[in-house]
Design an enzyme around this catalytic site. Structure first.
Site, mmCIF file in Angstrom:
data_model
loop_
_atom_site.group_PDB
_atom_site.id
_atom_site.type_symbol
_atom_site.label_atom_id
_atom_site.label_comp_id
_atom_site.label_asym_id
_atom_site.label_seq_id
_atom_site.Cartn_x
_atom_site.Cartn_y
_atom_site.Cartn_z
ATOM 1 N N THR A 155 0.899 -1.156 0.000
ATOM 2 C CA THR A 155 0.000 0.000 0.000
ATOM 3 C C THR A 155 0.931 1.197 0.000
ATOM 4 O OG1 THR A 155 -0.115 0.165 2.407
ATOM 5 C CG2 THR A 155 -1.790 -1.209 1.370
ATOM 6 N N HIS A 156 0.556 2.264 -0.643
ATOM 7 C CA HIS A 156 1.419 3.456 -0.794
ATOM 8 C C HIS A 156 2.764 3.087 -1.415
ATOM 9 C CE1 HIS A 156 -1.334 5.396 2.148
ATOM 10 N NE2 HIS A 156 -1.291 4.208 2.728
ATOM 11 N N SER A 277 18.972 -0.521 -26.322
ATOM 12 C CA SER A 277 19.326 0.891 -26.482
ATOM 13 C C SER A 277 20.368 1.005 -27.586
ATOM 14 C CB SER A 277 19.885 1.424 -25.164
ATOM 15 O OG SER A 277 20.740 2.525 -25.404
ATOM 16 N N LYS A 283 21.344 -2.306 -21.757
ATOM 17 C CA LYS A 283 19.923 -2.050 -21.537
ATOM 18 C C LYS A 283 18.998 -3.055 -22.204
ATOM 19 C CE LYS A 283 18.394 1.835 -20.611
ATOM 20 N NZ LYS A 283 17.780 2.603 -19.584
ATOM 21 N N ASN A 285 14.946 -2.762 -22.408
ATOM 22 C CA ASN A 285 13.881 -1.847 -21.976
ATOM 23 C C ASN A 285 12.480 -2.441 -22.157
ATOM 24 O OD1 ASN A 285 15.774 0.144 -21.365
ATOM 25 N ND2 ASN A 285 15.764 0.911 -23.477
ATOM 26 N N GLU A 290 5.549 0.064 -21.724
ATOM 27 C CA GLU A 290 5.503 1.538 -21.699
ATOM 28 C C GLU A 290 4.565 2.085 -22.768
ATOM 29 O OE1 GLU A 290 9.964 2.433 -19.922
ATOM 30 O OE2 GLU A 290 9.669 2.443 -22.067
ATOM 31 N N TYR A 317 -29.708 14.344 -37.607
ATOM 32 C CA TYR A 317 -28.351 14.153 -38.137
ATOM 33 C C TYR A 317 -27.685 15.491 -38.432
ATOM 34 C CZ TYR A 317 -24.414 12.841 -41.051
ATOM 35 O OH TYR A 317 -23.145 12.705 -41.562
ATOM 36 N N GLN A 322 -20.030 12.726 -38.738
ATOM 37 C CA GLN A 322 -19.060 11.989 -39.544
ATOM 38 C C GLN A 322 -17.731 11.867 -38.785
ATOM 39 O OE1 GLN A 322 -18.922 12.393 -43.930
ATOM 40 N NE2 GLN A 322 -16.982 13.451 -43.619
ATOM 41 N N LYS A 325 -15.995 8.645 -36.668
ATOM 42 C CA LYS A 325 -15.353 7.426 -37.166
ATOM 43 C C LYS A 325 -13.869 7.295 -36.865
ATOM 44 C CE LYS A 325 -18.888 6.968 -40.509
ATOM 45 N NZ LYS A 325 -19.450 8.263 -40.003
HETATM 46 N N1 ARG Z 1 -20.382 10.131 -44.499
HETATM 47 C C1 ARG Z 1 -21.506 10.459 -43.731
HETATM 48 C C2 ARG Z 1 -21.247 10.178 -42.250
HETATM 49 O O1 ARG Z 1 -20.362 9.456 -41.982
HETATM 50 C C3 ARG Z 1 -22.686 9.667 -44.162
HETATM 51 C C4 ARG Z 1 -24.000 10.313 -43.890
HETATM 52 C C5 ARG Z 1 -24.201 11.441 -44.793
HETATM 53 N N2 ARG Z 1 -25.472 12.038 -44.601
HETATM 54 C C6 ARG Z 1 -25.734 13.276 -45.001
HETATM 55 N N3 ARG Z 1 -26.903 13.712 -44.768
HETATM 56 N N4 ARG Z 1 -24.835 13.985 -45.614
HETATM 57 O O2 ARG Z 1 -21.909 10.698 -41.381
#
Ligand code: ARG
Length: 471
Positions: A155-156, A277, A283, A285, A290, A317, A322, A325
Site C-alpha cells: 500500500t502506498h 538501447s 539495456k 527496456n 511503456e 443528423y 461523420q 469514425k
Molecule cells: N459520411 C456520412 C457520415 O459518416 C454519411 C451520412 C451522410 N449524410 C448526409 N446527410 N450527408 O456521417
C-alpha cells in the site's frame, strides 16, 4: 467527383470543399457492413412488394459482386466517391443500370451510416472481448502456477503484508472480467436496428423494419426515428469501456515496468517483448509495457473527442457526426493491439520466485502477524502494535528481519514471546492463515480460481456469433 446529388445545384463543388467533406478515406472500412445492410434492405423491399423478385435478386447479386471484386483486388475504392455509401451505389448502378437506382428507396444515408456503424461496432465489441478472454485465460494459468509464490503486498508502494503472486494477479483477473461484462451490457443495448428511420422522420413506404432487423441479427428495430439517426451513445459507451480496459492495462504495465527494473527484479520480460538501447549495451527496456501505458492517453482522447463532438448537436443528423469514425477506429485498433501484445508479454514473463519471497521476508510484511501473535498471548492489540513497532525499529538498526532475532532478543520487548513465534510469523504461515473470502491463503485462492474458471466458461458473445456471413 461522383456525386449522389446535383439536381438542385447549378455550380460545381469547390475541390477543397469536396475533399474536406469526403469520408471515403476512412469509412471504406465499413464496406462489408454497408453491403450487408443494403442486401437486407433490398430483401425487405422485395418482401413488401416495393421491389419485384427479379429486381431484388439482381441488386443482391450486384452488391455481392462489388464486395467480391473489392476483396479480390479488381475493384479499387477511390476518392472519386464521397463516402462508402456512394461508392457502393454508383458501382451498383454501373452494374445493374436502372434497377440499381431503386436500392435507395425508403432509405437515407443517415439511417444507412447509423446502421453500418452499429454493425461494425458490434463486430468489434466481440473481437475485443475475444482478446480479453485470451488475456484472462493467461492470467488464470499464472494464478494456478503461482498459488504458493509469496510476495509482498503493497500500500502506498510500501511493503504492507505478504500475499501471493496468484492473489496479486487475481486482482487483474477481476478487472478484466468486469471489462468483459461492460462489453456484454453495451452490446445488448446497441443491438437494435436503425434502418428504416430514413433521413429523420421514417418513410411513407410500407417498410417492415422488424424484418430487416432480424435479417441483420438485431433484437429489433430502434424506436424513435430522430433518435435512431442521431444516436452515437453506443459508440461512446464502447469507447468508455475501452478507456477502462486501457486504464487497467496501464496499471498492470506500470507494475510490470517497476517489477522488471533493476531495483525490484521481480520479473524478467522476455526478449520478444523488450528492446535495446542504441548507445547503452546493457539495456533491455520494457518498451511494449511503456507503449501500452502511453497509448492509454490516446484512447481517452478518442473518447473525449466524441463526447465533445456530440455535446452541442441539435436533432437530428448533422455532418459533425461523420467525425465519430476516425477516433473510434483509432481507439478500437489501439485497444485491440494493446490487449493482444500485452497478453503475449504477460504469458512470457519470467517471475523470480526467490526474489519475490525474499522481498516479502525483508520488508516486515509479517509485522501485523507478529502483533496478532502477541494478542493471541493476551496482550491488548494497541500495546502489541507499540511493541512490534519498537521491535521493527531495532531490526531496521540491525538491518535484519523480525524472525532473524533470537528469542532472547524478542523477549527484551515482551515476555509473551515463546518459541512458537517463529512458526507463527513465517511468511508461509502469514499467507496460509489469511482465509477470508478473497484473501491469499491457499484454500481461499483455490476457491477464487475455481470460481474464476466457472466465470471464464460463460461466453456471452456466442449469442451474436455468425448472425452475419460474408455477402
Ligand atoms: N459520411 C456520412 C457520415 O459518416 C454519411 C451520412 C451522410 N449524410 C448526409 N446527410 N450527408 O456521417
Amino acid at each position: 467527383m461522383a456525386q449522389l446529388w446535383g439536381g438542385r445545384f447549378e455550380g460545381e463543388t469547390d475541390e477543397l470543399a469536396w475533399a474536406f467533406n469526403a469520408s471515403i478515406g476512412f469509412d471504406q472500412r465499413l464496406l462489408k457492413e454497408d453491403i450487408e445492410g443494403s442486401i437486407a434492405h433490398a430483401k425487405m423491399l422485395e418482401k413488401q412488394g416495393i421491389l419485384t423478385n427479379s429486381e431484388a435478386s439482381e441488386i443482391v447479386r450486384g452488391l455481392s459482386s462489388i464486395y467480391a471484386d473489392v476483396y479480390g483486388g479488381s475493384l479499387a475504392i477511390t476518392d472519386r466517391y464521397e463516402d462508402v455509401h456512394s461508392f457502393v451505389e454508383a458501382n451498383l448502378i454501373e452494374r445493374c443500370g436502372d434497377v440499381g437506382k431503386k436500392l435507395h428507396t425508403g432509405r437515407s444515408r443517415n439511417d444507412q451510416v447509423a446502421l453500418d456503424m452499429r454493425l461494425y461496432t458490434r463486430a468489434r465489441v466481440i473481437d475485443i472481448d475475444k482478446c480479453l478472454r485470451a488475456l484472462r485465460e493467461t492470467i488464470l494459468n499464472l494464478m494456478k502456477e503461482h498459488i504458493d509464490t509469496v510476495m509482498p503486498g503493497f500500500t502506498h508502494l510500501q511493503k504492507a503484508q505478504p500475499v501471493t503472486l496468484a492473489h496479486h494477479l487475481g486482482a487483474y483477473f477481476e478487472m478484466f472480467t468486469r471489462d468483459s461484462s461492460r462489453l456484454k451490457d453495451l452490446c445488448a443495448r446497441l443491438n437494435v436496428c436503425p434502418l428504416g428511420a430514413g433521413a429523420l422522420a421514417g418513410t411513407t413506404y410500407p417498410l417492415d423494419r422488424a424484418f430487416t432487423a432480424t435479417l441483420l441479427g438485431f433484437d429489433g428495430p430502434t424506436r424513435n426515428s430522430m433518435d435512431s439517426v442521431s444516436d452515437r451513445d453506443y459508440l461512446i459507451e464502447f469507447l468508455s469501456a475501452l478507456s477502462m480496459i486501457m486504464m487497467h492495462l496501464s496499471r498492470f504495465s506500470e507494475e510490470i515496468i517497476l517489477w522488471n527494473s533493476n531495483e525490484y527484479g521481480f520479473v524478467e520480460i522476455s526478449d520478444a517483448y523488450s528492446t535495446g538501447s542504441s548507445i547503452m549495451p546493457q539495456k533491455k527496456n520494457p518498451d511494449i509495457a511503456e507503449l501500452v501505458r502511453g497509448k492509454t492517453g490516446r484512447v481517452y482522447g478518442d473518447l473525449m473527442q466524441l463526447l465533445t463532438t456530440m455535446k452541442g448537436l441539435p436533432l437530428a443528423y448533422n455532418k459533425d457526426m461523420q467525425e465519430d469514425k476516425e477516433g473510434a477506429f483509432d481507439a478500437i485498433d489501439t485497444a485491440d493491439a494493446c490487449i493482444t501484445l500485452f497478453t503475449g508479454m504477460v504469458r512470457t514473463l519470467r517471475f523470480k520466485k526467490d526474489v519475490l519471497e525474499k522481498s516479502a521476508a525483508l520488508g516486515f510484511t509479517n509485522a501485523t502477524d507478529a502483533a496478532d501473535y502477541l494478542v493471541g498471548k493476551g496482550v491488548p492489540f494497541r500495546d502489541a502494535h507499540g511493541i512490534i513497532g519498537r521491535l521493527v525499529l531495532r531490526c531496521v538498526e540491525k538491518n535484519c528481519a523480525i524472525d532473524d532475532l533470537t528469542l532472547t532478543e524478542l523477549r527484551e520487548f515482551s515476555d509473551s514471546f515463546d518459541e512458537d513465534v517463529f512458526d507463527a510469523i513465517s511468511m508461509q504461515t502469514c499467507v496460509e492463515k489469511r482465509l477470508t473470502t478473497g484473501a491469499p491463503g491457499r484454500k481461499a485462492m483455490e476457491e477464487e480460481i475455481r470460481v474464476s474458471e466457472e466465470i471464464l466458461k460463460e461466453d456471452w458473445t456466442t449469442a451474436y456469433n455468425d448472425t452475419i456471413s460474408d455477402p
